[in-house]
Motif scaffolding. Structure first.
Motif, PDB file in Angstrom:
ATOM      1  N   LEU A 183      48.845  37.763   0.557  1.00 41.65           N
ATOM      2  CA  LEU A 183      48.182  38.543   1.600  1.00 41.65           C
ATOM      3  C   LEU A 183      48.457  40.033   1.448  1.00 41.65           C
ATOM      4  CD1 LEU A 183      48.747  36.218   4.682  1.00 41.65           C
ATOM      5  CD2 LEU A 183      46.552  36.760   3.605  1.00 41.65           C
ATOM      6  N   SER A 184      49.636  40.364   1.000  1.00 46.04           N
ATOM      7  CA  SER A 184      49.958  41.770   0.761  1.00 46.04           C
ATOM      8  C   SER A 184      49.054  42.351  -0.322  1.00 46.04           C
ATOM      9  CB  SER A 184      51.430  41.911   0.366  1.00 46.04           C
ATOM     10  OG  SER A 184      51.755  43.263   0.111  1.00 46.04           O
ATOM     11  N   VAL A 185      48.841  41.598  -1.389  1.00 42.26           N
ATOM     12  CA  VAL A 185      47.943  42.029  -2.454  1.00 42.26           C
ATOM     13  C   VAL A 185      46.509  42.134  -1.940  1.00 42.26           C
ATOM     14  CG1 VAL A 185      46.949  41.374  -4.686  1.00 42.26           C
ATOM     15  CG2 VAL A 185      49.407  41.089  -4.278  1.00 42.26           C
ATOM     16  N   GLY A 238      35.496  47.055  -3.995  1.00 45.60           N
ATOM     17  CA  GLY A 238      35.288  46.912  -5.422  1.00 45.60           C
ATOM     18  C   GLY A 238      35.278  45.465  -5.890  1.00 45.60           C
ATOM     19  N   PRO A 239      35.242  45.265  -7.197  1.00 45.71           N
ATOM     20  CA  PRO A 239      35.043  43.927  -7.772  1.00 45.71           C
ATOM     21  C   PRO A 239      36.186  42.953  -7.487  1.00 45.71           C
ATOM     22  CG  PRO A 239      35.481  45.553  -9.492  1.00 45.71           C
ATOM     23  CD  PRO A 239      35.235  46.310  -8.236  1.00 45.71           C
ATOM     24  N   ARG A 240      37.429  43.428  -7.413  1.00 43.99           N
ATOM     25  CA  ARG A 240      38.539  42.504  -7.160  1.00 43.99           C
ATOM     26  C   ARG A 240      38.429  41.907  -5.764  1.00 43.99           C
ATOM     27  NH1 ARG A 240      44.050  45.506  -8.885  1.00 43.99           N
ATOM     28  NH2 ARG A 240      43.117  47.120  -7.563  1.00 43.99           N
ATOM     29  N   TRP A 241      38.121  42.767  -4.796  1.00 46.31           N
ATOM     30  CA  TRP A 241      37.947  42.263  -3.434  1.00 46.31           C
ATOM     31  C   TRP A 241      36.742  41.344  -3.347  1.00 46.31           C
ATOM     32  CZ3 TRP A 241      40.218  40.950   0.711  1.00 46.31           C
ATOM     33  CH2 TRP A 241      39.541  40.804   1.927  1.00 46.31           C
ATOM     34  N   GLY A 294      45.632  45.263   0.007  1.00 44.87           N
ATOM     35  CA  GLY A 294      45.285  46.403  -0.839  1.00 44.87           C
ATOM     36  C   GLY A 294      43.889  46.290  -1.422  1.00 44.87           C
ATOM     37  N   HIS A 295      43.522  45.086  -1.860  1.00 42.85           N
ATOM     38  CA  HIS A 295      42.181  44.886  -2.399  1.00 42.85           C
ATOM     39  C   HIS A 295      41.117  45.167  -1.351  1.00 42.85           C
ATOM     40  CE1 HIS A 295      43.991  43.546  -5.943  1.00 42.85           C
ATOM     41  NE2 HIS A 295      43.863  42.224  -5.831  1.00 42.85           N
ATOM     42  N   LEU A 342      35.958  47.437   5.362  1.00 42.13           N
ATOM     43  CA  LEU A 342      37.042  47.355   4.386  1.00 42.13           C
ATOM     44  C   LEU A 342      38.396  47.688   4.984  1.00 42.13           C
ATOM     45  CD1 LEU A 342      35.284  48.889   1.243  1.00 42.13           C
ATOM     46  CD2 LEU A 342      35.615  46.490   1.840  1.00 42.13           C
ATOM     47  N   LEU A 343      38.459  47.922   6.276  1.00 43.12           N
ATOM     48  CA  LEU A 343      39.741  48.117   6.945  1.00 43.12           C
ATOM     49  C   LEU A 343      40.276  46.734   7.303  1.00 43.12           C
ATOM     50  CD1 LEU A 343      41.739  50.195   8.120  1.00 43.12           C
ATOM     51  CD2 LEU A 343      40.510  49.993  10.293  1.00 43.12           C
ATOM     52  N   PRO A 344      41.388  46.301   6.719  1.00 38.83           N
ATOM     53  CA  PRO A 344      41.857  44.922   6.920  1.00 38.83           C
ATOM     54  C   PRO A 344      41.984  44.518   8.386  1.00 38.83           C
ATOM     55  CG  PRO A 344      43.082  45.956   5.152  1.00 38.83           C
ATOM     56  CD  PRO A 344      42.229  47.029   5.762  1.00 38.83           C
TER      57      PRO A 344
END
Length: 343
Positions: free
Chosen positions: A309-311, A320-323, A314-315, A287-289
């Motif tokens: 990409l900025s958003v 979680g579900p958004r990612w 963060g996801h 989960l580390l971009p």
């Protein structure tokens, strides 16, 4: 076997410092290109070299070029390069895609029948992805006599030391796996010389040429730039054009490999990867971009602009579900790209 050079941020900084490139941090890209604002270009590319010279040249007198070795079927980082060229072409740039059949025939010692087959598939695939060969150039190296002649003429200005200095960062990694010759052999030198000629020949009809490649290939451009600077006024080659470059970040390879590679099985998602495996590979990610292949692919694809990409950054950190929804959408999109590959 030889350890790989990892294309981390420290690697990028070292290359930039050593060779005088200009990093494209969010506030450092000073010009637009093909209708893309600086923020989007910052998100899409890592750095450029003398890109401002290209941007200052009238659009009708400049051209963008890239090329792909025909060593294997394309992976998604290669596909993203094609999509970038489509984006630039649609934005008004004159674009050239070179299908490196002779490059793979010599540089990677592939059979002539195989590289010819791949070039035919690559050509059709680029068209299916949106590249318009009527508005730009989509060609092989085989049969393009102006480039072959330019390569011969350019040879007058190149020494063996130039070839030796142009080894890519992970040459020893691939050589230790039997994927390429250990040294800069004659056939590999010919492959590099022809690649440089692909750039130089475009400058015979344009005042500015912009080469689009991954940063790991920056030495190839420097090779061509230095050879061009040595061309004397009496030569039947034009040298008074600018030769600039824009470089992309690398996508980390799966299985501990340094990057996506057409030559290394299991290192990438490619056009032969089953859809269920695409989804699994994208989901099984940190989960580390900066370490996430999934997020790195998002950065490469024109599907995502800088704000998005900025958003997504963060996801990715949150998980979680958004990612997860974003990962699923990317898997569907990559599968749709895979389905376009000619079988």
């Amino acid at each position: 076997m030889t350890n790989a050079v990892l294309f981390s941020e420290p690697y990028y900084r070292d290359v930039v410092a050593e060779h005088g490139y200009t990093t494209l941090d969010l506030d450092q890209f000073g010009f637009a290109l093909a209708g893309l604002d600086p923020a989007t270009l910052n998100a899409r590319y890592l750095c450029h070299h003398q890109g401002e010279r290209f941007a200052a040249t009238p659009v009708e007198r400049r051209a963008v070029t890239t090329g792909f070795g025909m060593s294997g079927a394309p992976h998604m980082a290669t596909v993203s390069h094609i999509l970038k060229m489509v984006e630039l072409q649609r934005g008004g740039e004159t674009c050239q895609i070179v299908l490196g059949d002779l490059d793979a025939y010599n540089g990677k010692a592939r059979t002539f029948s195989r590289v010819t087959e791949l070039a035919t598939q690559f050509r059709e695939y680029a068209v299916r992805l949106g590249f318009d060969p009527r508005r730009g150039t989509l060609r092989t190296q085989v049969g393009h006599l102006p480039t072959l002649e330019s390569m011969y003429l350019l040879a007058r200005y190149v020494d063996q030391s130039d070839f030796d200095a142009a080894e890519e960062a992970n040459h020893s990694y691939y050589a230790s796996r039997g994927l390429v010759d250990d040294t800069m052999t004659f056939r590999r030198s010919m492959s590099l010389a022809l690649m440089a000629a692909d750039f130089i020949v475009l400058g015979q009809e344009h005042d500015a040429v912009l080469v689009l490649l991954g940063l790991d290939e920056h030495k190839y451009v420097r090779f061509a730039q230095e050879a061009r600077q040595r061309i004397d006024p009496d030569a039947p080659l034009r040298a008074d054009f600018s030769l600039s470059a824009v470089y992309t970040r690398m996508v980390n390879g799966f299985g501990g490999h340094p990057k996506f590679s057409k030559s290394v099985a299991g290192s990438s998602i490619d056009v032969d990867t089953p859809s269920i495996q695409v989804r699994r590979l994208l989901q099984d990610e940190p989960l580390l971009p900066e370490a996430s292949v999934t997020y790195q692919l998002m950065c490469q694809l024109p599907r995502y602009d800088a704000d998005r990409l900025s958003v997504l950054h963060g996801h990715c950190l949150e998980g979680g579900p958004r990612w997860q929804r974003e990962v699923d959408e990317l898997a569907d999109y990559l599968t749709s790209l895979i389905d376009l590959w000619p079988r």
